[in-house]
Design an enzyme around this catalytic site. Structure first.
Site, PDB file in Angstrom:
ATOM      1  CG  ASN A 156      -2.069  -1.004   1.049  1.00 13.59           C
ATOM      2  OD1 ASN A 156      -2.358  -1.466  -0.054  1.00 13.59           O
ATOM      3  ND2 ASN A 156      -2.705  -1.365   2.152  1.00 13.59           N
ATOM      4  NE  ARG A 188     -12.148   1.302  -5.875  1.00 12.09           N
ATOM      5  CZ  ARG A 188     -13.114   1.914  -6.548  1.00 12.09           C
ATOM      6  NH1 ARG A 188     -13.797   1.260  -7.469  1.00 12.09           N
ATOM      7  NH2 ARG A 188     -13.398   3.182  -6.311  1.00 12.09           N
ATOM      8  CB  CYS A 226     -19.254   0.762  -7.375  1.00 20.27           C
ATOM      9  SG  CYS A 226     -18.264   0.223  -5.974  1.00 20.27           S
ATOM     10  NE  ARG A 254     -12.260  -0.054  -1.853  1.00 17.49           N
ATOM     11  CZ  ARG A 254     -11.305  -0.934  -2.144  1.00 17.49           C
ATOM     12  NH1 ARG A 254     -11.628  -2.156  -2.510  1.00 17.49           N
ATOM     13  NH2 ARG A 254     -10.037  -0.600  -2.072  1.00 17.49           N
ATOM     14  CB  ILE A 268     -13.018   7.923  -7.835  1.00 17.32           C
ATOM     15  CG1 ILE A 268     -14.163   8.140  -8.830  1.00 17.32           C
ATOM     16  CG2 ILE A 268     -12.551   6.476  -7.841  1.00 17.32           C
ATOM     17  CD1 ILE A 268     -13.712   8.198 -10.256  1.00 17.32           C
ATOM     18  CG  LEU A 277     -13.436  12.155  -1.091  1.00 14.48           C
ATOM     19  CD1 LEU A 277     -12.902  11.480   0.169  1.00 14.48           C
ATOM     20  CD2 LEU A 277     -13.976  13.542  -0.748  1.00 14.48           C
ATOM     21  CG  ASP A 321      -6.776  -2.956   4.431  1.00 14.42           C
ATOM     22  OD1 ASP A 321      -7.948  -3.047   4.012  1.00 14.42           O
ATOM     23  OD2 ASP A 321      -5.879  -2.377   3.796  1.00 14.42           O
ATOM     24  CB  VAL A 333     -13.292   2.162   6.985  1.00 16.20           C
ATOM     25  CG1 VAL A 333     -12.684   2.626   5.655  1.00 16.20           C
ATOM     26  CG2 VAL A 333     -12.502   2.736   8.160  1.00 16.20           C
TER      27      VAL A 333
END
Length: 423
Positions: A23, A93, A117, A122, A124, A126, A307, A329
């Site tokens: 990440n 993503r 989606c 989740r 996009i 922002l 996670d 979250v």
């Protein structure tokens, strides 16, 4: 396809070196697009499917790269495309990370909407808000985000995030370092992944203040350079391996792992009865005779990470009592629970909360992976279940865990990868 076949019931103990963080790797790889000369050398990059996919995307844009012994070298001198195609973006993503660097460097970016989606759980939106605040015009047509900087240059701005977002904060940082003037970010994500991205950009020549906090100030520059950089450890892989030892009643030491990045997770392991010992770059966990039930609420850093939610649910099936795991979250991130219940777990779902009734004796059987962390959860269950567990569709697991079966075998697990035909 591949599956993992696990013979459960073996305590896992030993010493492992933590892998580099996936990440963190993805945004710092994207950030190399900001500079068009020299060669970047990135150490401790995990050899994962997601890393390979991201390298394919960079190659499509014109970059060159090679990955050997967890060292990634990248040259972006010949990047000549602003188009990130659906064929690559649909696989991951995190491909949205190229939006900010391409727009900042070239004044124009055309990036496919991620698969699944676009504005669902989740979103996009922002990321798009950030680019508009910095002066870009955004249009979405035929499945693509088309972002154009006015007069070819982004401008510094004040950006407040209504909710904390690691991805959008990362894109904001990468776009702002080449923008004219000063950009301030408030309610920015403060995860170690963002802290590391800031440090990478600073090494390239950026000026960023407030690193490690939720308020960041970026002074735009026109002069960045290629660097050599050491990636940080993967705190989610580390947490998963700690859970593997705890769920089987074993002991583990993780080397090259910074406990500062895992305070919330280590605190919960301690509450569950585990003995935790740390140095500045190692973590040791010793399991108790009986695990205690511990409630967790997954929220943005520095709270318990979403996670690790699935892995914690697996662990709590072996705790002596009832625990409640709430995810603030991703409210519907519970695809692993029906599969756990098939193995004998007693878990109820109420909105964004899982109620886990332990101790439950799990019995091995075939289970289906649905996503990356759900896969890890099912592997943990298989390690403690009686008999044989087959975890199908482990390509999900391969996206985020480097050589996971080899590491578990090193600790004493009976686990092997086999091919199977899915009909």
């Amino acid at each position: 396809m591949n599956k993992l076949v696990i013979q459960g019931g073996r305590p896992l103990s030993g010493t492992l070196t933590a892998s580099g963080s996936k990440n963190t790797s993805l945004p710092i790889i994207a950030a190399t697009l900001l500079h068009g000369g020299g060669t970047f050398t990135l150490h401790r990059i995990p050899n994962l499917q997601d890393i390979d996919t991201f390298r394919q995307l960079l190659h499509h844009l014109g970059a060159e790269s090679s990955l050997e012994n967890n060292t990634l070298t990248i040259s972006t001198a010949n990047v000549n495309s602003i188009l990130a195609p659906y064929e690559l973006v649909k696989k991951m993503r995190a491909s949205i990370y190229v939006l900010g660097p391409l727009l900042a460097r070239f004044g124009h970016a055309r990036v496919s909407l991620p698969g699944g989606c676009a504005f669902g759980p989740r979103p996009i939106d922002l990321h798009l808000m950030v680019m508009e605040k910095l002066g870009a015009t955004i249009t979405i047509e035929t499945g693509f985000i088309d972002a154009v900087a006015k007069e070819g240059k982004l401008r510094g701005a004040h950006i407040h995030f209504p909710i904390s977002s690691v991805g959008a904060t990362g894109n904001a940082l990468m776009a702002a370092v080449l923008a004219e003037g000063t950009t301030t970010l408030t309610n920015a994500a403060a995860e170690p992944e963002i802290e590391t991205l800031c440090n990478f950009l600073i090494a390239m020549g950026a000026t960023i203040r407030g690193v490690g906090t939720t308020e960041l100030e970026i002074e735009g520059t026109s002069s960045l350079h290629a660097v050599t950089f050491n990636n940080v450890f993967d705190r989610i892989e580390a947490g998963t391996l700690l859970a593997a030892a705890a769920i089987t009643g074993g002991d583990i030491t993780l080397l090259e792992a910074n406990p500062r990045h895992m305070k919330s997770v280590l605190k919960k392991f301690a509450e569950a009865g585990c003995t935790i010992e740390t140095t500045p770059d190692s973590i040791t966990l010793k399991s108790p005779e009986t695990l205690l039930p511990v409630d967790v609420t997954a929220k943005p850093y520095p709270s318990f990470p979403t996670d690790m939610q699935a892995q914690w649910i697996a662990l709590m099936t072996q705790a002596n009592g009832t625990s409640r795991i709430t995810d603030k979250v991703y409210h519907e991130r519970f695809n692993h629970i029906p599969e756990l219940n098939r193995l004998g777990a007693g878990i109820e779902i109420h909105k964004n909360q899982a109620i886990v009734h332990g101790i439950r004796k799990l019995s091995g059987g075939p289970v289906m992976s649905t996503d990356l962390r759900a896969s890890a959860c099912l592997v943990l269950a298989g390690l403690v279940a009686e008999g044989t567990t087959e975890v199908l569709r482990v390509y999900h697991l391969d996206r985020g865990y480097e050589n996971i079966e080899m590491k578990l075998r090193t600790l004493g697990a009976s686990i092997e990868r086999q091919k199977y035909q899915e009909f």
